[in-house]
Motif scaffolding. Structure first.
Motif, mmCIF file in Angstrom:
data_model
loop_
_atom_site.group_PDB
_atom_site.id
_atom_site.type_symbol
_atom_site.label_atom_id
_atom_site.label_comp_id
_atom_site.label_asym_id
_atom_site.label_seq_id
_atom_site.Cartn_x
_atom_site.Cartn_y
_atom_site.Cartn_z
ATOM 1 N N GLU A 41 0.834 -1.205 0.000
ATOM 2 C CA GLU A 41 0.000 0.000 0.000
ATOM 3 C C GLU A 41 0.868 1.254 0.000
ATOM 4 O O GLU A 41 0.587 2.213 -0.725
ATOM 5 C CB GLU A 41 -0.915 0.012 1.225
ATOM 6 N N ILE A 42 1.927 1.231 0.817
ATOM 7 C CA ILE A 42 2.824 2.398 0.886
ATOM 8 C C ILE A 42 3.515 2.605 -0.456
ATOM 9 O O ILE A 42 3.629 3.742 -0.950
ATOM 10 C CB ILE A 42 3.843 2.231 2.027
ATOM 11 N N ILE A 43 3.970 1.507 -1.050
ATOM 12 C CA ILE A 43 4.639 1.616 -2.351
ATOM 13 C C ILE A 43 3.660 2.122 -3.397
ATOM 14 O O ILE A 43 4.000 3.013 -4.204
ATOM 15 C CB ILE A 43 5.248 0.256 -2.754
ATOM 16 N N ALA A 44 2.429 1.576 -3.391
ATOM 17 C CA ALA A 44 1.427 2.018 -4.367
ATOM 18 C C ALA A 44 1.095 3.486 -4.147
ATOM 19 O O ALA A 44 0.980 4.258 -5.115
ATOM 20 C CB ALA A 44 0.168 1.162 -4.256
ATOM 21 N N ALA A 45 0.947 3.885 -2.880
ATOM 22 C CA ALA A 45 0.661 5.293 -2.586
ATOM 23 C C ALA A 45 1.833 6.173 -3.020
ATOM 24 O O ALA A 45 1.633 7.268 -3.561
ATOM 25 C CB ALA A 45 0.383 5.471 -1.094
ATOM 26 N N GLY A 46 3.059 5.667 -2.794
ATOM 27 C CA GLY A 46 4.237 6.427 -3.225
ATOM 28 C C GLY A 46 4.285 6.570 -4.737
ATOM 29 O O GLY A 46 4.569 7.664 -5.261
ATOM 30 N N HIS A 47 3.993 5.470 -5.445
ATOM 31 C CA HIS A 47 3.978 5.536 -6.922
ATOM 32 C C HIS A 47 2.882 6.490 -7.395
ATOM 33 O O HIS A 47 3.118 7.288 -8.321
ATOM 34 C CB HIS A 47 3.744 4.146 -7.528
ATOM 35 N N ALA A 48 1.711 6.415 -6.740
ATOM 36 C CA ALA A 48 0.617 7.313 -7.129
ATOM 37 C C ALA A 48 1.007 8.763 -6.865
ATOM 38 O O ALA A 48 0.766 9.638 -7.714
ATOM 39 C CB ALA A 48 -0.652 6.953 -6.351
ATOM 40 N N GLN A 49 1.636 9.007 -5.709
ATOM 41 C CA GLN A 49 2.060 10.377 -5.396
ATOM 42 C C GLN A 49 3.127 10.853 -6.372
ATOM 43 O O GLN A 49 3.104 12.002 -6.823
ATOM 44 C CB GLN A 49 2.579 10.450 -3.943
ATOM 45 N N VAL A 50 4.071 9.955 -6.707
ATOM 46 C CA VAL A 50 5.112 10.327 -7.674
ATOM 47 C C VAL A 50 4.478 10.643 -9.028
ATOM 48 O O VAL A 50 4.864 11.609 -9.685
ATOM 49 C CB VAL A 50 6.158 9.186 -7.798
ATOM 50 N N GLU A 51 3.486 9.837 -9.425
ATOM 51 C CA GLU A 51 2.805 10.069 -10.706
ATOM 52 C C GLU A 51 2.063 11.398 -10.684
ATOM 53 O O GLU A 51 2.110 12.167 -11.640
ATOM 54 C CB GLU A 51 1.843 8.905 -11.003
ATOM 55 N N ILE A 52 1.380 11.684 -9.553
ATOM 56 C CA ILE A 52 0.671 12.972 -9.427
ATOM 57 C C ILE A 52 1.671 14.122 -9.478
ATOM 58 O O ILE A 52 1.457 15.124 -10.180
ATOM 59 C CB ILE A 52 -0.150 13.005 -8.118
ATOM 60 N N ASP A 53 2.789 13.968 -8.738
ATOM 61 C CA ASP A 53 3.817 15.018 -8.731
ATOM 62 C C ASP A 53 4.425 15.191 -10.120
ATOM 63 O O ASP A 53 4.698 16.313 -10.555
ATOM 64 C CB ASP A 53 4.906 14.690 -7.709
ATOM 65 N N ARG A 54 4.645 14.060 -10.822
ATOM 66 C CA ARG A 54 5.216 14.138 -12.177
ATOM 67 C C ARG A 54 4.266 14.850 -13.123
ATOM 68 O O ARG A 54 4.670 15.726 -13.906
ATOM 69 C CB ARG A 54 5.508 12.730 -12.696
ATOM 70 N N LYS A 55 2.970 14.519 -13.024
ATOM 71 C CA LYS A 55 1.984 15.167 -13.897
ATOM 72 C C LYS A 55 1.882 16.647 -13.578
ATOM 73 O O LYS A 55 1.803 17.484 -14.473
ATOM 74 C CB LYS A 55 0.622 14.495 -13.749
ATOM 75 N N GLN A 56 1.912 16.972 -12.285
ATOM 76 C CA GLN A 56 1.826 18.374 -11.892
ATOM 77 C C GLN A 56 3.077 19.120 -12.353
ATOM 78 O O GLN A 56 2.989 20.235 -12.863
ATOM 79 C CB GLN A 56 1.666 18.484 -10.376
ATOM 80 N N ALA A 57 4.237 18.474 -12.180
ATOM 81 C CA ALA A 57 5.482 19.116 -12.638
ATOM 82 C C ALA A 57 5.461 19.274 -14.154
ATOM 83 O O ALA A 57 5.895 20.315 -14.689
ATOM 84 C CB ALA A 57 6.678 18.280 -12.195
ATOM 85 N N ALA A 58 4.963 18.249 -14.848
ATOM 86 C CA ALA A 58 4.886 18.341 -16.316
ATOM 87 C C ALA A 58 3.937 19.467 -16.724
ATOM 88 O O ALA A 58 4.228 20.227 -17.654
ATOM 89 C CB ALA A 58 4.424 17.003 -16.893
#
Length: 189
Positions: free
Chosen positions: A118-135
């Motif tokens: 769950e932590i890894i999935a949440a981390g991946h989701a957060q990284v994806e959200i951060d990547r999309k926001q940064a993009a």
């Protein structure tokens, strides 16, 4: 002439003490019989009763000791049986505790694995959200810079929002295509 004396006269001197005179012997015998009768009637029954009581006490003590020993052996057997049962119960409880411990460990490991995932999935989701926001932010910044640069190069203002958006999107799509081509080329190597 000699006179006859009772038994004492016939005995040598100094031995009269051992052989009493007739009346002394008679009264001594009477006293002995009376004393013997008193002892026979009064003292002997009490002595026999005391002896019988003592014999009964000893025999009763032996019987009580044998009964106590039999009871002690019975109690010892019960104790041994209870001890064996307690050991068996302790072994069973120890086995149950080991099984419960193993099950608990397995459950905790599974829970830990689930939480880790769950932590890894949440981390991946957060990284994806951060990547999309940064993009998105990068797209806006690059678009703004590209518009400013294009306005300076072309010499006219590209302040129109719709036109600016199309130019930015085209520019970024070209960058994405170039980036995808470079990624594919690296992957083929």
């Amino acid at each position: 002439m000699m006179t006859t004396t009772p038994l004492a006269a016939k005995t040598p001197e100094g031995l009269e003490i051992l052989f009493p005179a007739g009346p002394d012997l008679f009264w001594g015998a009477v006293c002995f019989v009376i004393l013997f009768g008193v002892l026979w009637k009064l003292v002997l029954p009490k002595a026999q009763k005391a002896l019988a009581d003592r014999t009964d006490a000893i025999e009763g003590g032996i019987e009580r000791a044998e009964a106590a020993q039999a009871e002690a052996e019975s109690v010892l057997e019960q104790y041994k049986a209870q001890l064996a049962e307690a050991r068996h119960e302790a072994a069973r409880l120890r086995q149950e505790a080991q099984e419960q411990g193993a099950a608990l460990i397995a459950e905790m490991r599974a829970e830990g694995q689930r939480q880790r995932e769950e932590i890894i999935a949440a981390g991946h989701a957060q990284v994806e959200i951060d990547r999309k926001q940064a993009a998105r932010l990068l797209r806006q910044d690059v678009g703004k810079l590209a518009t400013d640069l294009a306005s300076k190069v072309v010499g006219e203002s590209l302040e129109d929002q719709a036109r600016q958006s199309r130019v930015i999107d085209r520019f970024l799509d070209q960058l994405d295509n170039e980036d995808d081509g470079a990624t594919k080329a690296e992957a083929s190597r």
